[in-house]
Design a protein around this motif. Sequence first.
Motif, PDB file in Angstrom:
ATOM      1  N   ALA A  39       0.838  -1.198   0.000  1.00 20.86           N
ATOM      2  CA  ALA A  39       0.000   0.000   0.000  1.00 20.86           C
ATOM      3  C   ALA A  39       0.873   1.249   0.000  1.00 20.86           C
ATOM      4  CB  ALA A  39      -0.931   0.000   1.201  1.00 20.86           C
ATOM      5  N   GLY A  40       1.697   1.371  -0.992  1.00 14.86           N
ATOM      6  CA  GLY A  40       2.596   2.501  -1.109  1.00 14.86           C
ATOM      7  C   GLY A  40       3.386   2.378  -2.398  1.00 14.86           C
ATOM      8  N   PHE A  41       4.294   3.314  -2.632  1.00 11.45           N
ATOM      9  CA  PHE A  41       5.160   3.260  -3.804  1.00 11.45           C
ATOM     10  C   PHE A  41       6.355   2.359  -3.500  1.00 11.45           C
ATOM     11  CE2 PHE A  41       2.609   6.813  -4.980  1.00 11.45           C
ATOM     12  CZ  PHE A  41       2.677   6.897  -6.372  1.00 11.45           C
ATOM     13  N   ILE A  42       6.762   1.575  -4.494  1.00 11.63           N
ATOM     14  CA  ILE A  42       7.915   0.708  -4.323  1.00 11.63           C
ATOM     15  C   ILE A  42       8.953   1.022  -5.393  1.00 11.63           C
ATOM     16  CG2 ILE A  42       6.608  -1.160  -3.263  1.00 11.63           C
ATOM     17  CD1 ILE A  42       6.586  -2.599  -5.920  1.00 11.63           C
ATOM     18  N   VAL A  43      10.204   0.668  -5.097  1.00  8.17           N
ATOM     19  CA  VAL A  43      11.297   0.852  -6.049  1.00  8.17           C
ATOM     20  C   VAL A  43      11.922  -0.518  -6.327  1.00  8.17           C
ATOM     21  CG1 VAL A  43      11.769   3.228  -5.380  1.00  8.17           C
ATOM     22  CG2 VAL A  43      12.915   1.345  -4.169  1.00  8.17           C
ATOM     23  N   GLU A  44      12.926  -0.555  -7.195  1.00  7.49           N
ATOM     24  CA  GLU A  44      13.494  -1.819  -7.651  1.00  7.49           C
ATOM     25  C   GLU A  44      13.974  -2.713  -6.501  1.00  7.49           C
ATOM     26  OE1 GLU A  44      13.320   0.798 -11.088  1.00  7.49           O
ATOM     27  OE2 GLU A  44      14.125   1.087  -9.047  1.00  7.49           O
ATOM     28  N   LYS A  45      14.652  -2.127  -5.525  1.00  5.53           N
ATOM     29  CA  LYS A  45      15.230  -2.953  -4.462  1.00  5.53           C
ATOM     30  C   LYS A  45      14.168  -3.627  -3.594  1.00  5.53           C
ATOM     31  CE  LYS A  45      15.857   0.868  -1.133  1.00  5.53           C
ATOM     32  NZ  LYS A  45      14.913   0.343  -0.120  1.00  5.53           N
ATOM     33  N   ASP A  46      12.916  -3.142  -3.686  1.00  6.64           N
ATOM     34  CA  ASP A  46      11.837  -3.749  -2.912  1.00  6.64           C
ATOM     35  C   ASP A  46      11.359  -5.073  -3.510  1.00  6.64           C
ATOM     36  OD1 ASP A  46      11.689  -1.612  -1.064  1.00  6.64           O
ATOM     37  OD2 ASP A  46      10.487  -0.441  -2.480  1.00  6.64           O
TER      38      ASP A  46
END
Length: 369
Positions: free
Chosen positions: A89-96
Amino acid sequence: MASATRRFDIEAITDKIYEASVVPESWTSVLDSMTDIAGGVGTILLAADTTDFRFISTQGLSGFVESFVEQGWPERNTRTPAVLKARHAGFIVEKDVYSPKEIENDPLINQFLRPQGLGWATATAFPMSTGDTLVFSVERAYRNGPVPEASVELLDSVRPHLGRAALISGRLRLERARAAVETLALLGLPAGIVSRDFRLQAANALLEGLMPRVVRDGSARVAFADGDADDLLATALNATRRQVPRSIPIPKRDSDPALVAHLVPVRGIARDLFTGSAFILVLTPVEKQAQGPDADLLQGLFDLTAAEARVARAIVAGETVETLAVRQRISESTVRTQLKSIYAKTGMKGQIDLVRLGSGLSLVRSDEA
């Protein structure tokens, strides 16, 4: 985080988001603001459907999604499935969602994104009541490195507003579509909204009055009771280019008149990103008449060219290919070519079917419906 907050007027961005909920054209401005927050090149808002890419994008990504589709990346895309699988429930980036090794070996990142100077992004997903999932993806230049955590936190702060605005957009767009089919009822025309998974989202009272004798609201898809007409409907719905209008004849059955079903694509910015609507289905009732149908009527009902409409009317009136060719001073092969096109557009299999269809075509006036 404090410095990032001072750079952006979150209240103004929030106002933009809710403006977009009622003015679809304003979504591009919202996406521009998201791009600025992440220090990106551009932002895409898309419906997560690998079979039919629907999207809005900012100017900085002009042509990006088109190239993505043309090169066949939707079928090989790993990023969107990763975002959906994360259920975050949020923005994610590649490392996530990727390990460092996976980032370096991912074909999409290395063969498509990095050659364009891209390669970093932050994204979030929202499930919609229509069954679609909306994905916001902010693309960042590879040379600038991953999206900073402060930017992700800032985007997270406006994420709830994005979700509410998308929900409002969906409801409003669906209500507008429903208003359209109700307006068609005032003109005496049965009509409904067909979703992208081919089910009826809404139907006016006139269309409901034809169910299930003529139209059936099945669990898999909307259908026609007449087998031949339903085969044509299935072909139209499953066509690769689903944004092409189609007209399908439905023969008279018991007390129900002959009908022509028109499948009209829903078009326009954010047209179906929020509602999942694909078509307006309109049924034009017809009645038997003594003389053959007017060429203009045939042309309008089935999207015939003027020449095709004249040929169709002549065949319905009993002319042969040979006599028609002589009268119109054209070759028989030209007439036969036009007939092939007419059969394709009307769904008829030959001259006999065309005569049977055309001999009963006359628009029922709305005050008689």
